[in-house]
Design a protein around this motif. Structure first.
Motif: not given
Ligand code: ADP
Ligand code: ADP
Length: 231
Positions: A38-43, A164-171, A180-184, A194-202
């Motif tokens: 799931i992508m999209g601008p802040s807010g 549900f993964a919230d910015e799992p690679t943010g740090n 980590v993404l490969g393992f997901l 089944t995985i749903v991941m929120v991310t800013h990162d293309p």
């Protein structure tokens, strides 16, 4: 089938002049063994959608289902139980307990729930996220990438309906993030998770099967591919 589904889901915060329509009649399905970003601008409503689907926040109207369970029909106690039994969470900050070793962290949610982890499944999970040989290490003896892999294994351990993964690679640096993404992705391919991941990162989104774009609380676009490479 759908592991989770939102139908005309709306979420309004506040009232009067301070009212914010965080989600505006969102309908989306998360299929079994599918990796959605799931992508999209802040807010734009990404966190709100995840929190509503995970039963961490109430919805204002519409429907949110995990499997065939309608979240709006559940009282607090049942909702807590559903979160514990059916949902795995992965956060940006790994949220591991520093005094427990990797294996103890992985099984902690199940221990708390009084469930017994299936040993064959645990072995498979540990192999899938590449942690064999690191199970006795405490978090401070592991790299950031390894700590997040412990968090991935912890989410997988209870065989949840959905993670549900919230910015799992943010740090993470880009190399550890890619691991980590490969393992997901492996856990979707090899374990049917089944995985749903929120991310800013293309780059992170490119590991998914499908990217859902939010803007102003609405779904504005969707991309699907073997991996959604074209983000
Ligand atoms: P994103 O995760 O895409 O950055 P959010 O889901 O956090 O977006 O927020 C969506 C909208 O809802 C934003 O306008 C935000 O300010 C608002 N919002 C989020 N949480 C709250 C809250 N607890 N109270 C009031 N407004 C909120
Ligand atoms: P990666 O980039 O694969 O996440 P690093 O390059 O940071 O891992 O670390 C390489 C190896 O060093 C890892 O396999 C890990 O076991 C070990 N290591 C990393 N950080 C620590 C630490 N703080 N204490 C002990 N061992 C560590």
């Amino acid at each position: 089938g759908a592991a989770a589904r939102a139908t005309d889901l709306s979420k309004v915060y506040g009232e009067g002049e301070t009212q914010v329509i965080a989600l505006d009649s969102v309908s989306v399905e998360f299929r079994q063994a599918e990796f959605t970003a799931i992508m999209g601008p802040s807010g734009s409503g990404k966190s709100t959608l995840m929190h509503c689907m995970a039963g961490l926040d109430t919805i204002s109207s519409g429907s949110a289902r995990i499997g065939d369970v309608e979240l709006t029909t559940l009282k607090d106690k049942k909702l807590t139980q559903l979160r514990r039994d059916k949902i795995g969470f992965i956060f940006q900050a790994f949220n591991l307990l520093p005094t427990l070793n990797a294996l103890e962290n992985i099984t902690l949610p199940m221990d708390i729930a009084g469930r017994k982890a299936d040993q064959a499944w645990l072995d498979q999970v540990v192999a899938t996220v590449g942690l064999a040989g690191r199970l006795k290490h405490r978090p401070n003896q592991l790299s950031g990438g390894q700590q997040q892999r412990v968090a991935v294994a912890r989410a997988l351990a209870g065989q949840p309906e959905i993670i549900f993964a919230d910015e799992p690679t943010g740090n993470l640096d880009s190399r550890s993030g890619a691991e980590v993404l490969g393992f997901l992705r492996n856990s979707v391919r090899e374990l049917g998770q089944t995985i749903v991941m929120v991310t800013h990162d293309p780059v992170a989104a490119s590991y998914s099967d499908r990217v859902v774009f939010l803007a102003d609380g609405r779904i504005v676009d969707e991309l699907r591919g073997p991996t959604a490479d074209s983000v």
